[in-house]
Design a protein around this motif. Structure first.
Motif, short mmCIF file in Angstrom:
data_model
loop_
_atom_site.label_atom_id
_atom_site.label_comp_id
_atom_site.label_asym_id
_atom_site.label_seq_id
_atom_site.Cartn_x
_atom_site.Cartn_y
_atom_site.Cartn_z
N PRO A 19 0.84 -1.21 0.00
CA PRO A 19 0.00 0.00 0.00
C PRO A 19 0.87 1.25 0.00
CG PRO A 19 -0.72 -1.55 1.69
CD PRO A 19 0.59 -2.06 1.18
N LEU A 20 0.37 2.30 -0.66
CA LEU A 20 1.06 3.58 -0.73
C LEU A 20 0.01 4.68 -0.70
CD1 LEU A 20 3.77 5.17 -1.32
CD2 LEU A 20 3.14 5.02 -3.73
N MET A 21 0.20 5.67 0.17
CA MET A 21 -0.72 6.80 0.24
C MET A 21 -0.27 7.88 -0.73
SD MET A 21 -3.13 6.00 2.27
CE MET A 21 -3.96 7.55 2.55
N VAL A 22 -1.14 8.25 -1.66
CA VAL A 22 -0.83 9.29 -2.65
C VAL A 22 -1.97 10.30 -2.63
CG1 VAL A 22 -0.39 9.80 -5.08
CG2 VAL A 22 0.44 7.65 -4.10
N GLY A 23 -1.65 11.52 -2.16
CA GLY A 23 -2.67 12.57 -2.14
C GLY A 23 -3.91 12.19 -1.36
N GLY A 24 -3.73 11.49 -0.25
CA GLY A 24 -4.86 11.07 0.57
C GLY A 24 -5.57 9.83 0.08
N ARG A 25 -5.13 9.29 -1.06
CA ARG A 25 -5.73 8.06 -1.60
C ARG A 25 -4.80 6.88 -1.33
NH1 ARG A 25 -6.63 9.54 -7.68
NH2 ARG A 25 -5.09 7.92 -7.61
N ARG A 26 -5.41 5.74 -1.03
CA ARG A 26 -4.64 4.52 -0.76
C ARG A 26 -4.51 3.74 -2.08
NH1 ARG A 26 -3.63 1.33 3.92
NH2 ARG A 26 -3.52 -0.90 3.48
N LEU A 27 -3.28 3.64 -2.58
CA LEU A 27 -2.99 2.91 -3.80
C LEU A 27 -2.05 1.75 -3.47
CD1 LEU A 27 -2.29 5.97 -6.14
CD2 LEU A 27 -4.45 4.75 -5.85
N VAL A 28 -1.67 0.99 -4.49
CA VAL A 28 -0.65 -0.02 -4.29
C VAL A 28 0.50 0.26 -5.25
CG1 VAL A 28 -2.17 -1.83 -3.42
CG2 VAL A 28 -1.80 -1.62 -5.88
N SER A 29 1.70 -0.08 -4.82
CA SER A 29 2.89 0.18 -5.62
C SER A 29 4.00 -0.76 -5.19
CB SER A 29 3.34 1.63 -5.44
OG SER A 29 4.55 1.87 -6.13
N ALA A 30 4.91 -1.02 -6.12
CA ALA A 30 6.13 -1.77 -5.80
C ALA A 30 7.34 -0.87 -6.01
CB ALA A 30 6.23 -3.03 -6.65
N ILE A 31 7.15 0.45 -5.88
CA ILE A 31 8.25 1.40 -6.10
C ILE A 31 9.32 1.26 -5.03
CG2 ILE A 31 7.23 3.35 -4.85
CD1 ILE A 31 8.29 5.17 -7.15
N GLY A 32 8.95 0.80 -3.85
CA GLY A 32 9.94 0.61 -2.77
C GLY A 32 10.77 -0.64 -3.02
N LYS A 33 12.02 -0.44 -3.39
CA LYS A 33 12.90 -1.58 -3.71
C LYS A 33 13.96 -1.75 -2.63
CE LYS A 33 11.02 -1.84 -7.90
NZ LYS A 33 10.03 -2.87 -8.22
N THR A 34 14.36 -2.99 -2.39
CA THR A 34 15.44 -3.27 -1.44
C THR A 34 16.53 -4.08 -2.14
OG1 THR A 34 14.24 -5.23 -0.67
CG2 THR A 34 13.97 -3.22 0.61
N THR A 35 17.74 -3.89 -1.65
CA THR A 35 18.91 -4.49 -2.29
C THR A 35 18.93 -6.00 -2.13
OG1 THR A 35 20.16 -2.47 -1.94
CG2 THR A 35 21.44 -4.44 -2.38
N VAL A 36 19.29 -6.67 -3.21
CA VAL A 36 19.40 -8.13 -3.25
C VAL A 36 20.89 -8.49 -3.19
CG1 VAL A 36 19.02 -10.16 -4.70
CG2 VAL A 36 17.34 -8.32 -4.68
N SER A 37 21.24 -9.46 -2.35
CA SER A 37 22.63 -9.92 -2.33
C SER A 37 22.72 -11.23 -3.11
CB SER A 37 23.11 -10.13 -0.89
OG SER A 37 22.30 -11.08 -0.24
N GLY A 38 23.84 -11.45 -3.72
CA GLY A 38 24.03 -12.67 -4.50
C GLY A 38 23.45 -12.56 -5.88
N PRO A 39 23.66 -13.57 -6.72
CA PRO A 39 23.15 -13.52 -8.08
C PRO A 39 21.62 -13.63 -8.12
CG PRO A 39 24.20 -15.63 -7.64
CD PRO A 39 24.43 -14.78 -6.44
N ILE A 40 21.04 -13.06 -9.17
CA ILE A 40 19.59 -13.09 -9.33
C ILE A 40 19.26 -13.48 -10.76
CG2 ILE A 40 19.42 -10.62 -9.88
CD1 ILE A 40 16.77 -10.63 -8.22
N GLU A 41 18.19 -14.25 -10.91
CA GLU A 41 17.75 -14.65 -12.25
C GLU A 41 17.04 -13.49 -12.93
OE1 GLU A 41 18.25 -17.50 -13.91
OE2 GLU A 41 19.38 -18.37 -12.23
N VAL A 42 17.36 -13.29 -14.20
CA VAL A 42 16.71 -12.26 -15.01
C VAL A 42 15.99 -12.97 -16.15
CG1 VAL A 42 17.02 -10.17 -16.34
CG2 VAL A 42 18.59 -10.68 -14.46
N GLY A 43 14.66 -12.90 -16.15
CA GLY A 43 13.86 -13.50 -17.21
C GLY A 43 13.34 -12.42 -18.15
N VAL A 44 12.58 -12.81 -19.14
CA VAL A 44 12.09 -11.84 -20.13
C VAL A 44 11.15 -10.81 -19.51
CG1 VAL A 44 12.43 -13.32 -22.15
CG2 VAL A 44 10.25 -13.39 -20.90
N LEU A 45 10.55 -11.12 -18.36
CA LEU A 45 9.65 -10.16 -17.69
C LEU A 45 10.31 -9.49 -16.49
CD1 LEU A 45 6.22 -12.02 -17.91
CD2 LEU A 45 7.01 -10.06 -19.25
#
Length: 197
Positions: A19-45
């Motif tokens: 959940p993310l509050m934007v201008g008094g409205r409750r929305l959803v977002s994945a804008i908050g990112k956290t650092t990953v350690s180690g290798p990560i798989e990268v697929g077409v998506l």
């Protein structure tokens, strides 16, 4: 050989939809990112474990991964302080602007739509600049953040995954030039009118 023909991946970030509050409205977002350690798989998506809430903004084949030049983070921290969005001088962490990849050695004016970043195991193709939205203003903590992104050109860029594989922080990449007709910076300016009204 191109100027800035190579660079380095400093950090990798993923995020979950929350959940993310934007201008008094409750929305959803994945804008908050956290650092990953180690290798990560990268697929077409995109990166394994990375979610997107609004596929019109981030996600799909053409916007699978969002990269940002890490050199921009101090500038954004200064903007937040000048606007009173933070009282502190702490450095912005990688992922703060929603970026999946924190890169060093490439800028929007040097990179063109169609260029590829060749990491050896993974090849990512530049598709378009990031365009800011209301969620970006909310995360940055001040109403002019989107305009600052467009006016400064410090936007980062979206990438398609031409060759899936594994990525790890510290990896270097070579820039493989495409047609080089429109830079990322120029592509953002072509869309600037709708953000600067």
């Amino acid at each position: 050989m191109l100027p800035h023909a190579s660079g380095q991946l400093l950090a990798i970030q993923t995020g979950q939809v929350r959940p993310l509050m934007v201008g008094g409205r409750r929305l959803v977002s994945a804008i908050g990112k956290t650092t990953v350690s180690g290798p990560i798989e990268v697929g077409v998506l995109g990166l394994a474990g990375d979610e997107q809430a609004d596929l019109s903004v981030h996600g799909g084949l053409r916007k699978a991964v969002y990269a940002l030049p890490s050199e921009h983070l101090p500038w954004w921290q200064t903007q937040r302080q000048a606007q009173g969005a933070t009282m502190f001088e702490e450095a912005l962490a990688p992922g703060y602007l929603g970026e999946n990849l924190s890169l060093q050695g490439v800028r929007e004016q040097d990179l063109y739509v169609g260029d590829c970043l060749d990491f050896g195991d993974v090849v990512l193709r530049v598709t378009q600049p990031r365009e800011p939205c209301g969620k970006f203003n909310a995360v940055m903590g001040y109403a002019q953040a989107a305009k600052d992104m467009v006016q400064s050109g410090r936007c980062g860029f979206y990438l398609a995954v031409d060759q899936p594989g594994r990525l790890q922080a510290g990896a270097s990449f070579q820039i493989i030039p495409g047609q080089r007709s429109v830079s990322v910076a120029q592509a953002l300016q072509h869309k600037a009118w709708k953000h600067l009204r």
